[in-house]
Enzyme design. Structure first.
Site, PDB file in Angstrom:
ATOM      1  N   PRO A   9       0.788  -1.218   0.000  1.00 29.73           N
ATOM      2  CA  PRO A   9       0.000   0.000   0.000  1.00 29.73           C
ATOM      3  C   PRO A   9       0.827   1.278   0.000  1.00 29.73           C
ATOM      4  CG  PRO A   9      -0.196  -1.142   2.114  1.00 29.73           C
ATOM      5  CD  PRO A   9       0.545  -2.045   1.186  1.00 29.73           C
ATOM      6  N   ASN A  10       0.346   2.184  -0.808  1.00 32.11           N
ATOM      7  CA  ASN A  10       0.850   3.556  -0.921  1.00 32.11           C
ATOM      8  C   ASN A  10       2.182   3.680  -1.653  1.00 32.11           C
ATOM      9  OD1 ASN A  10      -1.389   4.743   0.513  1.00 32.11           O
ATOM     10  ND2 ASN A  10      -0.522   3.796   2.340  1.00 32.11           N
ATOM     11  N   ARG A  17       4.226  11.177  -2.330  1.00 32.86           N
ATOM     12  CA  ARG A  17       3.933  10.941  -0.911  1.00 32.86           C
ATOM     13  C   ARG A  17       5.138  11.278  -0.045  1.00 32.86           C
ATOM     14  NH1 ARG A  17       4.013   5.086   1.856  1.00 32.86           N
ATOM     15  NH2 ARG A  17       3.357   5.720   3.934  1.00 32.86           N
ATOM     16  N   TYR A  22      10.323   9.569   1.627  1.00 30.70           N
ATOM     17  CA  TYR A  22      10.379   8.561   0.558  1.00 30.70           C
ATOM     18  C   TYR A  22      11.046   9.045  -0.733  1.00 30.70           C
ATOM     19  CZ  TYR A  22       7.122   6.222   3.653  1.00 30.70           C
ATOM     20  OH  TYR A  22       6.544   5.640   4.741  1.00 30.70           O
ATOM     21  N   ASN A  71       8.110  -5.188  -0.359  1.00 33.26           N
ATOM     22  CA  ASN A  71       7.873  -4.034   0.502  1.00 33.26           C
ATOM     23  C   ASN A  71       6.380  -4.056   0.800  1.00 33.26           C
ATOM     24  OD1 ASN A  71       7.372  -1.573   1.702  1.00 33.26           O
ATOM     25  ND2 ASN A  71       8.772  -0.442   0.371  1.00 33.26           N
ATOM     26  N   ALA A  74       2.633  -0.754   5.212  1.00 26.51           N
ATOM     27  CA  ALA A  74       2.073  -0.835   6.557  1.00 26.51           C
ATOM     28  C   ALA A  74       1.618  -2.245   6.914  1.00 26.51           C
ATOM     29  CB  ALA A  74       0.916   0.145   6.704  1.00 26.51           C
ATOM     30  N   HIS A  77       3.525  -4.523   9.510  1.00 30.46           N
ATOM     31  CA  HIS A  77       3.362  -4.435  10.955  1.00 30.46           C
ATOM     32  C   HIS A  77       2.065  -5.067  11.458  1.00 30.46           C
ATOM     33  CE1 HIS A  77       6.520  -1.651  10.059  1.00 30.46           C
ATOM     34  NE2 HIS A  77       5.694  -0.928   9.351  1.00 30.46           N
ATOM     35  N   ASP A  84       2.195 -15.964   6.625  1.00 30.93           N
ATOM     36  CA  ASP A  84       1.833 -17.319   6.222  1.00 30.93           C
ATOM     37  C   ASP A  84       2.074 -17.548   4.737  1.00 30.93           C
ATOM     38  OD1 ASP A  84       1.086 -17.916   8.819  1.00 30.93           O
ATOM     39  OD2 ASP A  84      -1.078 -17.716   8.434  1.00 30.93           O
ATOM     40  N   GLU A  95      12.502  -8.799   2.745  1.00 28.42           N
ATOM     41  CA  GLU A  95      11.670  -7.655   3.143  1.00 28.42           C
ATOM     42  C   GLU A  95      12.481  -6.387   2.959  1.00 28.42           C
ATOM     43  OE1 GLU A  95      10.006  -5.759   7.316  1.00 28.42           O
ATOM     44  OE2 GLU A  95      10.308  -7.925   7.230  1.00 28.42           O
ATOM     45  N   HIS A  97      12.366  -1.906   3.007  1.00 28.46           N
ATOM     46  CA  HIS A  97      11.697  -0.646   3.328  1.00 28.46           C
ATOM     47  C   HIS A  97      12.583   0.485   2.852  1.00 28.46           C
ATOM     48  CE1 HIS A  97       8.687  -2.666   5.689  1.00 28.46           C
ATOM     49  NE2 HIS A  97       9.663  -3.403   6.188  1.00 28.46           N
ATOM     50  N   ILE A  98      11.961   1.504   2.336  1.00 24.69           N
ATOM     51  CA  ILE A  98      12.692   2.662   1.828  1.00 24.69           C
ATOM     52  C   ILE A  98      13.264   3.469   2.987  1.00 24.69           C
ATOM     53  CG2 ILE A  98      12.419   4.822   0.540  1.00 24.69           C
ATOM     54  CD1 ILE A  98      10.147   3.260  -1.039  1.00 24.69           C
ATOM     55  N   SER A  99      12.447   3.692   4.005  1.00 27.75           N
ATOM     56  CA  SER A  99      12.912   4.448   5.170  1.00 27.75           C
ATOM     57  C   SER A  99      13.477   3.493   6.217  1.00 27.75           C
ATOM     58  CB  SER A  99      11.745   5.246   5.782  1.00 27.75           C
ATOM     59  OG  SER A  99      10.789   4.374   6.352  1.00 27.75           O
ATOM     60  N   ARG A 104      11.579   5.576  13.148  1.00 30.17           N
ATOM     61  CA  ARG A 104      10.250   6.182  13.021  1.00 30.17           C
ATOM     62  C   ARG A 104       9.364   5.780  14.199  1.00 30.17           C
ATOM     63  NH1 ARG A 104       8.102   5.436   7.185  1.00 30.17           N
ATOM     64  NH2 ARG A 104       6.699   7.076   7.928  1.00 30.17           N
ATOM     65  N   ARG A 108       6.189   0.908  13.979  1.00 26.52           N
ATOM     66  CA  ARG A 108       6.906   0.469  12.774  1.00 26.52           C
ATOM     67  C   ARG A 108       8.133  -0.387  13.108  1.00 26.52           C
ATOM     68  NH1 ARG A 108       4.723   3.303   8.387  1.00 26.52           N
ATOM     69  NH2 ARG A 108       3.822   5.311   8.955  1.00 26.52           N
TER      70      ARG A 108
END
Length: 139
Positions: A9-10, A17, A22, A71, A74, A77, A84, A95, A97-99, A104, A108
């Site tokens: 998402p996003n 954004r 990001y 990625n 949200a 979390h 699964d 996995e 993540h950009i940030s 944060r 997170r």
């Protein structure tokens, strides 16, 4: 080598954004450069804001590709269902993540999917994807 990138998402709003977190580059622009740099790797891309569609894509690709870069946004979390799905496929999942999620908000700091992934890369901006690709190439 075939690698599936799955964004949650996003991520479709990259470039618009929260650029202070990001960046200002769209994922499509970044992906074009990644494909050019790794012309020897078939990089497939999928993005959805819907958890079930991410699960469907993991299940569909997870027996066909050499690795998945995920990625989950949200959902990282909150989603035991994604955990699964990752556990159910044979392709290794990294996995990303950009940030730096650990710098944060406290919520997170917890990943529901990390325990099912080969590794986690975060905090290197869009370059987190390249680092994940390098890790998959070396494994």
């Amino acid at each position: 080598m075939r690698i599936q990138i799955i964004n949650g998402p996003n991520i479709n709003l990259l470039g618009k954004r929260e650029p202070s977190i990001y960046g200002s580059v769209t994922f499509e622009d970044y992906l074009a450069g990644l494909r050019e740099r790794y012309a020897d790797v078939q990089i497939e891309y999928f993005q959805s804001n819907i958890e079930g569609e991410l699960i469907d894509k993991i299940q569909q690709a997870g027996f066909e590709v050499d690795g998945i870069i995920l990625n989950a946004g949200a959902y990282t979390h909150t989603s035991i269902a994604l955990q699964d799905a990752i556990r159910s496929v044979t392709a290794p999942v990294i996995e990303v993540h950009i940030s730096n999620v650990h710098s944060r908000e406290a919520f997170r700091h917890i990943s529901m999917i990390a325990c099912a992934c080969r590794g986690v890369i975060c905090g290197f901006g869009l370059d987190s994807y390249r680092l994940a690709l390098e890790a998959l190439k070396e494994s």
